[in-house]
Design a protein around this motif. Sequence first.
Motif, PDB file in Angstrom:
ATOM      1  N   TRP B  15      16.403 -38.619 110.940  1.00 36.66           N
ATOM      2  CA  TRP B  15      17.732 -38.183 110.538  1.00 36.66           C
ATOM      3  C   TRP B  15      17.615 -37.146 109.426  1.00 36.66           C
ATOM      4  O   TRP B  15      16.617 -37.115 108.688  1.00 36.66           O
ATOM      5  CB  TRP B  15      18.563 -39.374 110.017  1.00 36.66           C
ATOM      6  N   CYS B  50      23.243 -39.291 117.036  1.00 43.65           N
ATOM      7  CA  CYS B  50      22.246 -39.433 115.965  1.00 43.65           C
ATOM      8  C   CYS B  50      22.044 -40.894 115.660  1.00 43.65           C
ATOM      9  O   CYS B  50      20.922 -41.403 115.588  1.00 43.65           O
ATOM     10  CB  CYS B  50      22.748 -38.743 114.699  1.00 43.65           C
ATOM     11  N   GLY B 124      27.290 -35.365 115.737  1.00 44.50           N
ATOM     12  CA  GLY B 124      26.104 -34.940 115.000  1.00 44.50           C
ATOM     13  C   GLY B 124      25.041 -34.384 115.931  1.00 44.50           C
ATOM     14  O   GLY B 124      24.671 -33.209 115.858  1.00 44.50           O
TER      15      GLY B 124
HETATM   16  S1  SF4 Z   1      23.378 -34.362 112.000  1.00 44.65           S
HETATM   17 FE1  SF4 Z   1      24.619 -35.595 110.662  1.00 44.65          FE
HETATM   18  S2  SF4 Z   1      24.670 -37.596 111.593  1.00 44.65           S
HETATM   19 FE2  SF4 Z   1      23.014 -36.483 112.518  1.00 44.65          FE
HETATM   20  S3  SF4 Z   1      21.221 -37.022 111.340  1.00 44.65           S
HETATM   21 FE3  SF4 Z   1      21.998 -35.173 110.459  1.00 44.65          FE
HETATM   22  S4  SF4 Z   1      23.353 -35.879 108.878  1.00 44.65           S
HETATM   23 FE4  SF4 Z   1      22.976 -37.605 110.184  1.00 44.65          FE
END
Ligand code: SF4
Lengths: 601, 279
Positions: B15, B50, B124
């Motif tokens: 993440w 995610c 996400g």
């Molecule tokens: S895009 Fe947003 S939800 Fe996905 S890992 Fe990154 S911070 Fe987290």
Amino acid sequence: MELAFKIGALAGEGAFVAGRTLGRIFARVGYNVVGYPEYPSLIRGGHNAYQVLISDKKINSPREMVDVVIAVNKEAVLFHKDSLNKGGILIYDATINDEKFNIREDIKKVKIPAMRIINELKASPKMKNTVFVASALAVVDFDLNVFLEMLKEEFSRKGEEVVRLNQEVAKKAYEFTKQSIGKPLLELPKIGEASPYLSGNEAVGLGAIKAGLKVYAAYPMTPASSLLHFMVQKAKKHNLTVVQTEDEIAAANLAVGANFAGKRAMAGTSGGGFALMTETVGMAALAETPVVFFLAQRTGPSTGMPTWTEQADLFQALGASQGDFLRIILAPGNVEEAFYLAGEALNLAEIYQLPVILMSDKFLAESHFTAKLDPNKIKIKRGKLVLEGLPPLKPGEKFKRYELTEDGISPRTIPGVPNGEHVATSYEHEEDSSTTEHFEERAKQVEKRWEKKIVHIKKEELTKPKVYGNSKIAIAVWGSQLLPALDAQQMLKEEGIEVSILHFHWLFPLFKENIEPIWRGFEKIVMFENNSSSQFSRLLRAETSLFPDVLVNKYNGRPFFPEQMKEVMKDLINSNFSKKHVKVTQEKENYEYYKPWRYKI
Amino acid sequence: MAGILDFNVPEKPQWCPGCGDFGILAGVKKAFAELGLETHNTVVVSGIGCGGKIPHYIRTYGYEGLHGRLLPLAIGIKLANPDLTVVGIGGDGDGIAEGGNHFHHTFRYNPDIAYFLQDNQVYGLTTGQTSPTSHKGMRTKTNPDGVKIPEAKPVPLALASGATFVATTFSGNLKHMVEMFRLAIQHKGFAFVDVYQPCVTWNNINTYEYWSKHGYITDHDPTDFKKALEKAYEPYFTNWEKVPLGVIYKYERNTMEEEIGANKEETIRDIEEDLKELM
Ligand code: SF4
Ligand SMILES: Cc1ncc(C[n+]2csc(CCOP(=O)(O)OP(=O)(O)O)c2C)c(N)n1
Ligand SMILES: [Mg+2]
């Protein structure tokens, strides 16, 4: 001997109940019976018909023409009078004015005063069915006691009075009919022991239950719904969890979840619902969760003709979901095969850890047949399922659920088993179930899931088509069309023409080595498919480069009738197979009645 | 009984640094440990997004299913073996858009499953498109001029659908979140926790500061349905000025397993009698 009855009534008037009862009566005293319902997609206002064919020999499929028509309403007289063979009997309600109907001279008419009999005995109008069943029995001088006994079994929970009244009504109708026809059409004595009289769907249900099915999930859709209803009836006794989900996507996922947790589960539907299950088929394949999808075909595409039959969803089953993956597709040819293959489908899914699609169609799913079924022939095989004794894992380590093995099948375990912790995943993964985008690992997993497993699947005896007979000329069929083929074979034999049947119940994966030696044993092969584009023949050519000499297609919503197969074969033989393609679209029967709104009578 | 370390895996979560999913992961493991769950009797079910990757980061059994379909998958697992603790975890797009049909029906069914919504108000994984829970006015890849259509309301939707347990929490408040997770898992029935989760990459409105500022711990009586409705709608009536965090509503009724019969018994009975009945 052979005799066909047809009961016609307004939808909701009970043609199916009466028809099934009649079938069961004959099945009870040893006759072979085929029951074939036809109905439009309406609850009221349309026309329902149920054919009951009986014989002292093995029979498999309904006939184009019948010997006795039982017309509960006047439309039934109009619609079915010309489906009667010469010298046939037409039983109909005495209140029907038949002046304008032009009933053929050779037909014997029995006008039965159904309502008068009921009123005289102060019985309920609901007992009209009893009148007609009893009347049909009188036509063949059949021992009424079998029916009286059945009425007792059926109605005893409603009280003695209901039983008595039904029996009185039956006796009166029986006597009346006997007197009015004089000499019975035939005499049908008891010839043997009772055998079960069941539909293709009921056979699938019982086979699956015997094979340890514990969860069935579905969203109603003809012609799969009757399996859902049957499973609901059986739920308590067999400890089944039967779930009517909010949609087919849920049904499919629920079944996968239950299998993951160790219970044998199946999701059932027809083509429209299967379209919604598609994505889940691929998930089960990638995650290697065993699961069985029951796909009962009907006339498509889209809503099509919901209550009619077709074999046109093979490519849908074959192509369901994105990506390359192995699936097994089976299509039983009769109730016996429906019963055994339901059990086998659950075994194959677990042994090879992949989705299995069990295909039926409206014709097999909803028709009834007498059958000798041996539950002991169904054996449960769970493959590499490990339920205890897994060696301890290191801290943080996961069970190698996707271990690369020689045969492509990894040991599988289920939640609740210590040291089996892993993730079943819809992402590509490594041996320990962690996600991967590593090219070599990906390639290995792809090979594991297809190439390696298929070597072992090829050895399954089931992958070979079945041959009936030893003529060099073959009627080739897949799935339910075995039924008319078997009867056509017999009819041709009676005319001095020998043909064999080549039946495919295993549709995918196809193995040239297992098919070709059998295929090459024939000089001419005529493939009858209940669809317009010869899906199976095309698949066969793609997979094995074998192709039939002649293609015969029927796609009007009805199955092939054996008479039609017989005629096609005779024409082909007489013309030295000069045609490459034959279409069967015409019916003998006046099928205009399936548009009831066009009729004013 | 497993300790928190038993739920760890060596794998590093993939993440973005600072993602709210880290907090959720820590909270889930902590709640599992506090409840004394065993790794082999626990199943984490997710969808795709995610947040959907979470089963890989917890050492229990897991199923990472399809986008939007985690609830029926989880129900299948629970019905097959009601002794398991089944926890569903997935994103707002997953649960409210793609899985919307399952979402509201599952409240009716009331299976004994906990469900944590990783609600970051955006897609996400697919790089920042509008989610049903994106706040009006938010600029996204698919609404560069700002979202025009009002947001979906998971908590009121849950209440309207027959929920027996609904809570809200914020992934930046570990203590509160763990408490909500614990209560949800302990609740007999379907327990839904809407977790406000900052997405530091695609959502610069609903940040840690945003939720710290607008979120407040509610102490209303969660058995009072009228009060619950009021709390559920509060963010929408105040244009997200005031966001109650805590158990919004709770009551008990029979679970799906109890109502339709979950599958405990393994015996396979004979079908001879069933065949006789067909004669
Ligand atoms: S895009 Fe947003 S939800 Fe996905 S890992 Fe990154 S911070 Fe987290
Ligand atoms: C059937 C299907 N449609 C679309 C996608 C692509 N997809 C993957 S995740 C996702 C949305 C993710 O948003 P959300 O569920 O909110 O999870 P997040 O990434 O924000 O945690 C989409 C559209 C998919 N995987 N499957
Ligand atoms: Mg999201």
